[in-house]
Design a protein around this motif. Sequence first.
Motif, PDB file in Angstrom:
ATOM      1  N   ALA A 185      -1.904   4.793   0.104  1.00  0.00           N
ATOM      2  CA  ALA A 185      -3.018   4.470   0.874  1.00  0.00           C
ATOM      3  C   ALA A 185      -3.362   5.359   2.041  1.00  0.00           C
ATOM      4  O   ALA A 185      -4.220   5.794   2.345  1.00  0.00           O
ATOM      5  N   GLU A 186      -2.255   5.768   2.689  1.00  0.00           N
ATOM      6  CA  GLU A 186      -2.018   6.767   3.841  1.00  0.00           C
ATOM      7  C   GLU A 186      -2.665   7.890   3.522  1.00  0.00           C
ATOM      8  O   GLU A 186      -3.549   8.609   4.089  1.00  0.00           O
ATOM      9  N   GLU A 187      -2.342   8.545   2.456  1.00  0.00           N
ATOM     10  CA  GLU A 187      -2.903  10.064   1.757  1.00  0.00           C
ATOM     11  C   GLU A 187      -4.302   9.804   1.598  1.00  0.00           C
ATOM     12  O   GLU A 187      -5.090  10.845   2.106  1.00  0.00           O
ATOM     13  N   ILE A 188      -4.876   8.829   1.197  1.00  0.00           N
ATOM     14  CA  ILE A 188      -6.148   8.383   0.852  1.00  0.00           C
ATOM     15  C   ILE A 188      -7.223   8.352   1.862  1.00  0.00           C
ATOM     16  O   ILE A 188      -8.065   8.895   2.336  1.00  0.00           O
ATOM     17  N   LEU A 189      -6.627   7.654   3.110  1.00  0.00           N
ATOM     18  CA  LEU A 189      -7.367   7.482   4.288  1.00  0.00           C
ATOM     19  C   LEU A 189      -7.213   8.750   4.910  1.00  0.00           C
ATOM     20  O   LEU A 189      -8.244   8.957   5.622  1.00  0.00           O
ATOM     21  N   ALA A 190      -6.123   9.438   5.088  1.00  0.00           N
ATOM     22  CA  ALA A 190      -5.952  10.680   5.867  1.00  0.00           C
ATOM     23  C   ALA A 190      -6.953  11.728   5.316  1.00  0.00           C
ATOM     24  O   ALA A 190      -7.680  12.171   5.941  1.00  0.00           O
ATOM     25  N   ALA A 191      -7.332  11.607   3.968  1.00  0.00           N
ATOM     26  CA  ALA A 191      -8.316  12.573   3.197  1.00  0.00           C
ATOM     27  C   ALA A 191      -9.716  12.003   3.735  1.00  0.00           C
ATOM     28  O   ALA A 191     -10.712  13.031   3.741  1.00  0.00           O
ATOM     29  N   LEU A 192      -9.975  10.592   4.255  1.00  0.00           N
ATOM     30  CA  LEU A 192     -11.132  10.253   4.601  1.00  0.00           C
ATOM     31  C   LEU A 192     -11.325  10.528   6.265  1.00  0.00           C
ATOM     32  O   LEU A 192     -12.297  10.151   6.685  1.00  0.00           O
ATOM     33  N   GLY A 193     -10.218  10.958   6.971  1.00  0.00           N
ATOM     34  CA  GLY A 193     -10.257  11.080   8.292  1.00  0.00           C
ATOM     35  C   GLY A 193      -9.809   9.930   9.146  1.00  0.00           C
ATOM     36  O   GLY A 193     -10.349   9.714  10.118  1.00  0.00           O
ATOM     37  N   MET A 194      -9.176   9.064   8.368  1.00  0.00           N
ATOM     38  CA  MET A 194      -8.728   7.674   8.951  1.00  0.00           C
ATOM     39  C   MET A 194      -7.069   7.486   8.912  1.00  0.00           C
ATOM     40  O   MET A 194      -6.691   8.191   8.272  1.00  0.00           O
ATOM     41  N   ASN A 195      -6.839   6.420   9.527  1.00  0.00           N
ATOM     42  CA  ASN A 195      -5.646   6.050   9.411  1.00  0.00           C
ATOM     43  C   ASN A 195      -5.293   4.460   8.909  1.00  0.00           C
ATOM     44  O   ASN A 195      -6.495   4.031   9.045  1.00  0.00           O
ATOM     45  N   MET A 196      -4.154   4.044   8.964  1.00  0.00           N
ATOM     46  CA  MET A 196      -4.222   2.581   8.310  1.00  0.00           C
ATOM     47  C   MET A 196      -4.854   1.561   9.361  1.00  0.00           C
ATOM     48  O   MET A 196      -5.494   0.838   8.827  1.00  0.00           O
ATOM     49  N   SER A 197      -4.793   1.689  10.741  1.00  0.00           N
ATOM     50  CA  SER A 197      -5.228   1.093  11.644  1.00  0.00           C
ATOM     51  C   SER A 197      -6.622   1.003  11.536  1.00  0.00           C
ATOM     52  O   SER A 197      -7.294  -0.102  11.704  1.00  0.00           O
TER      53      SER A 197
END
Length: 85
Positions: free
Chosen positions: A22-34
């Motif tokens: 999930a962190e990898e996918i979110l990073a690709a979207l420019g987001m973090n878990m928070s």
Amino acid sequence: MTPSPKTEVVRARIDGVIKHDAEEILAALGMNMSDAIRIFLHQLVVRHEFPVELKAPNATTRQAMNAPGEGSFESVDELFDDALK
């Protein structure tokens, strides 16, 4: 809803592989878990319902999901490798 300072903490136990992926996918979207958790909870409040459609498969779908057959793959990677040929 009036914005307020972000002072509350949410903690959850989750499988390490799921968290990493999930962190990898979110990073690709420019987001973090928070960011993702804040968006999820905000949408829950705005919609007054779960913001992701959840459906339990019916008997026919479960049978098809569990039946090996032509086009079955051992992993998602194997599926994508085949699909991207």
